[in-house]
Design a protein around this motif. Structure first.
Motif, short mmCIF file in Angstrom:
data_model
loop_
_atom_site.label_atom_id
_atom_site.label_comp_id
_atom_site.label_asym_id
_atom_site.label_seq_id
_atom_site.Cartn_x
_atom_site.Cartn_y
_atom_site.Cartn_z
N LEU A 155 26.75 6.69 28.53
CA LEU A 155 25.66 5.76 28.23
C LEU A 155 24.44 6.02 29.11
N ILE A 156 24.66 6.32 30.37
CA ILE A 156 23.54 6.63 31.27
C ILE A 156 22.85 7.92 30.84
N GLY A 157 23.63 8.93 30.49
CA GLY A 157 23.05 10.19 30.03
C GLY A 157 22.27 10.04 28.75
N ALA A 158 22.80 9.25 27.81
CA ALA A 158 22.08 9.03 26.55
C ALA A 158 20.80 8.25 26.79
N LEU A 164 26.33 10.86 23.01
CA LEU A 164 27.13 9.68 22.69
C LEU A 164 28.33 9.99 21.79
N PHE A 165 28.11 10.80 20.75
CA PHE A 165 29.13 10.91 19.72
C PHE A 165 29.85 12.25 19.67
N ALA A 166 29.34 13.29 20.31
CA ALA A 166 29.99 14.60 20.21
C ALA A 166 30.84 14.93 21.44
N MET A 167 30.70 14.20 22.50
CA MET A 167 31.46 14.52 23.71
C MET A 167 32.56 13.50 23.92
#
Length: 101
Positions: free
Chosen positions: A34-37, A98-101
């Motif tokens: 979440l922080i990275g996104a 968010l969705f690929a990792m």
């Protein structure tokens, strides 16, 4: 049945290693995502500022020399497209995090 009897009857037993994570480790991973996104979406704000600068400069340039309006507008549209593309790339990276990792 004893442990020795099991090992004799199944000499080729496959040992399975599984990756086990704790709840705390999983929560840390989700927080990092979440922080990275969120950090990746900062570029969307920069894209908005860039678009504002492009069209603000177009208005100033047209006010100074109205005869170059068509040529200035085509350059402004190019600047708009490049700035918007950078914002979309930032959004794409955020969704990948968010969705690929």
């Amino acid at each position: 049945m004893s442990l020795h009897a099991l090992s004799v009857s199944c000499p080729l037993r496959v040992v399975r290693w599984e990756f086990q994570t704790s709840v705390v480790s999983r929560d840390i991973d989700i927080a990092a995502k979440l922080i990275g996104a969120g950090a990746a979406t900062v570029g969307v704000a920069g894209s908005g500022a860039g678009i504002g600068m492009v069209f603000g400069s177009l208005v100033i340039a047209c006010a100074r020399n109205l005869s170059l309006k068509q040529q200035l507008f085509s350059c402004a549209i190019l600047g708009f497209a490049l700035s918007e593309a950078m914002g979309l790339f930032c959004r794409m990276v955020a969704f990948l995090i968010l969705f690929a990792m």
